[in-house]
Design a protein around this motif. Structure first.
Motif, PDB file in Angstrom:
ATOM      1  N   PRO A 176      -6.509   5.652 -12.203  1.00  0.00           N
ATOM      2  CA  PRO A 176      -6.057   4.253 -12.075  1.00  0.00           C
ATOM      3  C   PRO A 176      -5.424   3.956 -10.724  1.00  0.00           C
ATOM      4  N   LEU A 177      -4.698   4.936 -10.173  1.00  0.00           N
ATOM      5  CA  LEU A 177      -4.069   4.721  -8.871  1.00  0.00           C
ATOM      6  C   LEU A 177      -5.117   4.603  -7.768  1.00  0.00           C
ATOM      7  N   LEU A 178      -6.173   5.406  -7.857  1.00  0.00           N
ATOM      8  CA  LEU A 178      -7.246   5.316  -6.863  1.00  0.00           C
ATOM      9  C   LEU A 178      -7.984   3.979  -6.967  1.00  0.00           C
ATOM     10  N   VAL A 179      -8.134   3.485  -8.200  1.00  0.00           N
ATOM     11  CA  VAL A 179      -8.755   2.169  -8.393  1.00  0.00           C
ATOM     12  C   VAL A 179      -7.920   1.091  -7.703  1.00  0.00           C
ATOM     13  N   LEU A 180      -6.580   1.169  -7.867  1.00  0.00           N
ATOM     14  CA  LEU A 180      -5.692   0.206  -7.210  1.00  0.00           C
ATOM     15  C   LEU A 180      -5.728   0.361  -5.690  1.00  0.00           C
ATOM     16  N   LEU A 181      -5.840   1.605  -5.225  1.00  0.00           N
ATOM     17  CA  LEU A 181      -5.876   1.843  -3.784  1.00  0.00           C
ATOM     18  C   LEU A 181      -7.136   1.238  -3.165  1.00  0.00           C
ATOM     19  N   VAL A 182      -8.270   1.390  -3.833  1.00  0.00           N
ATOM     20  CA  VAL A 182      -9.508   0.770  -3.349  1.00  0.00           C
ATOM     21  C   VAL A 182      -9.374  -0.749  -3.372  1.00  0.00           C
ATOM     22  N   GLY A 183      -8.663  -1.276  -4.387  1.00  0.00           N
ATOM     23  CA  GLY A 183      -8.423  -2.707  -4.436  1.00  0.00           C
ATOM     24  C   GLY A 183      -7.616  -3.207  -3.253  1.00  0.00           C
ATOM     25  N   GLU A 184      -6.691  -2.364  -2.744  1.00  0.00           N
ATOM     26  CA  GLU A 184      -5.921  -2.737  -1.556  1.00  0.00           C
ATOM     27  C   GLU A 184      -6.797  -2.737  -0.295  1.00  0.00           C
ATOM     28  N   ILE A 185      -7.767  -1.834  -0.251  1.00  0.00           N
ATOM     29  CA  ILE A 185      -8.651  -1.750   0.920  1.00  0.00           C
ATOM     30  C   ILE A 185      -9.719  -2.831   0.879  1.00  0.00           C
ATOM     31  N   ARG A 186     -10.169  -3.191  -0.307  1.00  0.00           N
ATOM     32  CA  ARG A 186     -11.274  -4.137  -0.479  1.00  0.00           C
ATOM     33  C   ARG A 186     -10.929  -5.489   0.150  1.00  0.00           C
ATOM     34  N   PRO A 187     -11.811  -6.026   0.984  1.00  0.00           N
ATOM     35  CA  PRO A 187     -11.553  -7.345   1.586  1.00  0.00           C
ATOM     36  C   PRO A 187     -11.779  -8.453   0.566  1.00  0.00           C
ATOM     37  N   ALA A 188     -11.215  -9.626   0.833  1.00  0.00           N
ATOM     38  CA  ALA A 188     -11.385 -10.765  -0.073  1.00  0.00           C
ATOM     39  C   ALA A 188     -12.847 -11.194  -0.141  1.00  0.00           C
ATOM     40  N   VAL A 189     -13.542 -11.085   0.980  1.00  0.00           N
ATOM     41  CA  VAL A 189     -14.974 -11.390   1.046  1.00  0.00           C
ATOM     42  C   VAL A 189     -15.703 -10.098   1.397  1.00  0.00           C
ATOM     43  N   MET A 238       0.832  -1.208   0.000  1.00  0.00           N
ATOM     44  CA  MET A 238       0.000   0.000   0.000  1.00  0.00           C
ATOM     45  C   MET A 238       0.865   1.257   0.000  1.00  0.00           C
ATOM     46  N   GLU A 239       1.979   1.219   0.749  1.00  0.00           N
ATOM     47  CA  GLU A 239       2.860   2.387   0.819  1.00  0.00           C
ATOM     48  C   GLU A 239       3.527   2.641  -0.527  1.00  0.00           C
ATOM     49  N   GLN A 240       3.935   1.550  -1.234  1.00  0.00           N
ATOM     50  CA  GLN A 240       4.529   1.721  -2.562  1.00  0.00           C
ATOM     51  C   GLN A 240       3.523   2.315  -3.540  1.00  0.00           C
ATOM     52  N   LEU A 241       2.281   1.904  -3.414  1.00  0.00           N
ATOM     53  CA  LEU A 241       1.240   2.461  -4.284  1.00  0.00           C
ATOM     54  C   LEU A 241       1.050   3.943  -4.019  1.00  0.00           C
ATOM     55  N   LEU A 242       1.071   4.350  -2.754  1.00  0.00           N
ATOM     56  CA  LEU A 242       0.918   5.766  -2.427  1.00  0.00           C
ATOM     57  C   LEU A 242       2.086   6.586  -2.963  1.00  0.00           C
ATOM     58  N   CYS A 243       3.289   5.975  -3.042  1.00  0.00           N
ATOM     59  CA  CYS A 243       4.452   6.699  -3.575  1.00  0.00           C
ATOM     60  C   CYS A 243       4.263   7.071  -5.049  1.00  0.00           C
ATOM     61  N   ARG A 244       3.461   6.305  -5.757  1.00  0.00           N
ATOM     62  CA  ARG A 244       3.231   6.599  -7.176  1.00  0.00           C
ATOM     63  C   ARG A 244       2.434   7.884  -7.361  1.00  0.00           C
ATOM     64  N   PHE A 245       1.712   8.332  -6.314  1.00  0.00           N
ATOM     65  CA  PHE A 245       1.006   9.616  -6.406  1.00  0.00           C
ATOM     66  C   PHE A 245       1.979  10.793  -6.435  1.00  0.00           C
ATOM     67  N   LEU A 246       3.240  10.560  -6.057  1.00  0.00           N
ATOM     68  CA  LEU A 246       4.242  11.637  -6.043  1.00  0.00           C
ATOM     69  C   LEU A 246       4.760  11.966  -7.433  1.00  0.00           C
ATOM     70  N   VAL A 247       4.570  11.054  -8.388  1.00  0.00           N
ATOM     71  CA  VAL A 247       5.058  11.275  -9.750  1.00  0.00           C
ATOM     72  C   VAL A 247       4.228  12.369 -10.410  1.00  0.00           C
TER      73      VAL A 247
END
Length: 682
Positions: free
Chosen positions: A17-30, A1-10
């Motif tokens: 797309p980054l927000l979509v991935l971030l929600v994917g990190e928060i989303r539970p498996a069930v 999750m921290e590496q994904l947040l670093c991509r917002f610095l670019v």
């Protein structure tokens, strides 16, 4: 999750797309694993709290999206029924399920759909609770950005959406169907139009005085009063619809009006809390509330079941309200009413005995399947209508009507059971009324049908039914040697459908003013006279639902077997009154000396058929009636437990009339405020 947040610095990175991935990190498996989603959100909050540069980058990405994307469609369309109508919206949802719609760039609604692209996302977004989302907003530290001296673009979009909503409220509030049920909207200034003027002034003032206190005459208090008046009018229209009938179109409009008013108030809550404040945190709770609702509504945007249920529950509420007025006639309270119901059921049993004999005659006529089915339908349907005209009672017709009367005693506000004990007593009275009605039907149908069969034998020298046919009739009613129980459940479903049909036609007669339209016909007045025509019109207005329900119930019973033949399915029906009459006919055909074992199983079969007829139809009707009032499952369970407890403690009350000492007591139920009680002849 921290590496994904670093991509917002670019620099110049597309944040979507980054927000979509971030929600994917928060989303539970069930989707139902709320605790995992809550832990993921807490981990994100921890990272944002310890890494200021990542916090600033994510905050900037969100701010950029809010500034560069249009908000209006998100606030004015998501979760709000379109103005196309119930059927058109249903077809649209089917089409978009089969072939998904194209996501338009530049809309904030498109970004939200991309982030929460699974229908199950609504479960964990709502399930984690508002507190978790408030912690995330707090971790983003929006207070670190300087407050803008000019009105921020997101608020400009919100004000624009509020203006659009006010136009739609004004337009819907002048629909002809609303004006018909609430003439004051036309005679006086409509409360649906007034908010448009007030909101226009509020929006202009808000933009001009951004960051400064609003004048007392330009705050939101007057708007709140106007919104409250609009809701009062909607409730008046609903009450009038209960008396004068409703339609799918009217129900759809009322539902849309409520949604527009609710969304307007949600936006207003946010705007009010942002102007003027030393801290914006007070606006966070209404923001989170709106956010979770928007996510839920977007996830359900093509859900056909939700669309159907939202609207049909309200239609069912109006239909069951109309049916409940007639259902009250089937609930007895005193001993006098109890025995009056017994006499009424005896009339029904008398007619059913002749109907059962006629069915035997029709079955022996060797007619083609379709012709025979039509003859059976007419025998059933016209016979049931005759029973109604003679003020008789068919016991199995009661449950679908009495369930509506029981549901009418429930508050519509949030589906709360206001007095479970009183409702339990009402169910108890209903049960003992059902018991005496069945006994009244059966105790006349069995001996009278046997007497008719014996009279035929005495006059002609031939049995009304041969010994082989008589044995077959007993076997068909047997509890163990046939599908009588299953067929009885099918008849229970037919009974439930007939109850809905009765409610629908009662609503139809009221909504379309059938009695008044009949009185406008010139030739019947000349033929019957003015006074007789008034009586005829009044009778049709009061009894159209009952007559239509009885007639179509007969067609359901008579057509079920043909339907099974066409589909190649072993489908038939068993109705307790007819089954008991067939037992009487079979007894006469066997010279009143049947096999004892077969007779016992047939009698037990009749009892089982009666129980299934009543239980299935009553359960289905009560379920629809309670669901239409949005009664929760927990309320259901509480009601069932209370009824079972009373059955264990006072079983007599479920089967026998009240004692004379209690006969004069009148129970004030939630459905009958004041000193009125429910009587069979009322």
């Amino acid at each position: 999750m921290e590496q994904l947040l670093c991509r917002f610095l670019v620099p110049d990175t597309d944040p979507t797309p980054l927000l979509v991935l971030l929600v994917g990190e928060i989303r539970p498996a069930v989707a139902g694993d709320f605790e995992s989603a809550r832990r993921n959100l807490q981990a994100l909050c921890y990272i944002l709290g310890t890494r200021p540069e990542l916090r600033a980058a994510l905050r900037a990405a969100l701010g950029n999206l809010l500034r560069t994307h249009r908000h209006s469609e998100l606030y004015t369309a998501t979760g709000i029924l379109p103005n196309t109508g119930f059927v058109s919206e249903g077809l649209r949802r089917i089409g978009h399920k089969l072939l998904p719609d194209v996501l338009e760039p530049g809309l904030l609604r498109t970004v939200l759909r991309a982030m929460f692209d699974r229908a199950s996302d609504r479960h964990w977004v709502v399930g984690v609770g508002n507190e978790a989302w408030l912690q995330l907003i707090a971790a983003l530290r929006f207070d670190e950005d300087p407050r803008s001296d000019t009105l921020p673009q997101p608020l400009v979009e919100m004000l624009s959406a509020l203006r659009v909503l006010s136009y739609w409220i004004a337009a819907l509030g002048t629909e002809p169907e609303l004006l018909r049920l609430e003439p004051s909207l036309e005679a006086y200034e409509s409360p649906f139009v007034a908010p448009n003027r007030e909101l226009t002034a509020y929006i202009d003032t808000y933009a001009e005085h951004w960051g400064k206190p609003l004048a007392a005459d330009r705050d939101d208090r007057q708007l709140r009063v106007l919104f409250s008046q609009c809701r009062d009018v909607i409730e008046r229209v609903r009450r009038n619809a209960a008396r004068n009938g409703t339609s799918i179109r009217l129900t759809y409009h009322l539902q849309r009006l409520r949604q527009l008013l609710q969304r307007s108030e949600q936006l207003l809550d946010i705007l009010v809390d942002l102007q003027p404040r030393s801290s914006d945190s007070v606006a966070y709770p209404p923001m989170v509330s709106l956010f979770t609702q928007l996510v839920r509504d977007e996830c359900l945007r093509n859900n056909l079941y939700r669309h159907w249920r939202q609207n049909t529950e309200l239609i069912a509420l109006r239909v069951t309200d109309n049916a409940s007025h007639h259902g009250e006639h089937y609930i007895t309270e005193t001993r006098q009413e109890y025995w009056s119901m017994a006499r009424s059921a005896m009339i029904g049993g008398f007619v059913i005995a002749f109907m059962a004999c006629l069915k035997i005659v029709l079955a022996g006529a060797q007619m083609p399947p379709l012709t025979g089915a039509i003859a059976f339908c007419l025998n059933y349907g016209l016979g049931f209508c005759l029973i109604h005209i003679l003020h008789g009672t068919v016991a199995t017709k009661q449950p679908a009507m009495t369930a509506n009367a029981i549901a009418a005693s429930i508050s519509e506000a949030g589906g709360k059971l206001r007095d479970i004990e009183a409702l339990t007593v009402l169910i108890t009275r209903t049960c003992r009324t059902q018991v005496i009605a069945i006994l009244g039907n059966v105790c006349i149908a069995i001996p009278l049908s046997a007497l008719i069969a014996f009279a035929v034998f005495s006059s002609s020298g031939q049995h009304f039914t041969s010994p082989e046919k008589s044995l077959h009739l007993l076997e068909e009613q047997s509890l163990v040697d046939s599908g009588a129980v299953f067929y009885a459940a099918i008849a229970g479903v037919c009974l439930f459908i007939s109850g809905l049909i009765s409610g629908y036609y009662d609503n139809y007669a009221a909504y379309n003013r059938i009695p008044e339209r009949i009185l406008q016909l010139a030739w019947p007045r000349r033929l019957f006279g003015e006074k007789r025509m008034q009586r005829i019109a009044a009778y049709i207005g009061d009894n159209l639902g009952a007559l239509a329900g009885n007639l179509l119930f007969g067609f359901l019973l008579g057509g079920t077997t043909l339907f099974g033949v066409l589909l190649g399915l072993p489908i038939d029906i068993r109705h307790v009154a007819f089954s008991s009459a067939f037992v009487g006919i079979a007894m006469a055909g066997l010279d009143f000396a049947p096999d004892l074992r077969l007779l016992v199983w047939a009698v037990l079969g009749v009892a089982g058929i009666g129980f299934l007829n009543l239980a299935v139809s009553f359960a289905l009707a009560l379920n629809v009636a309670l669901r239409s009032r949005q009664v929760s499952d927990s309320q259901w369970r509480t009601l069932v437990r209370t009824v079972l407890r009373n059955l264990r403690r006072q079983p007599r009350d479920f089967f026998l009339p009240p004692k004379e000492a209690n006969a004069c007591l009148v129970l004030q139920t939630p459905a009958n405020t004041g000193d009125q009680s429910i009587h069979p002849d009322r």
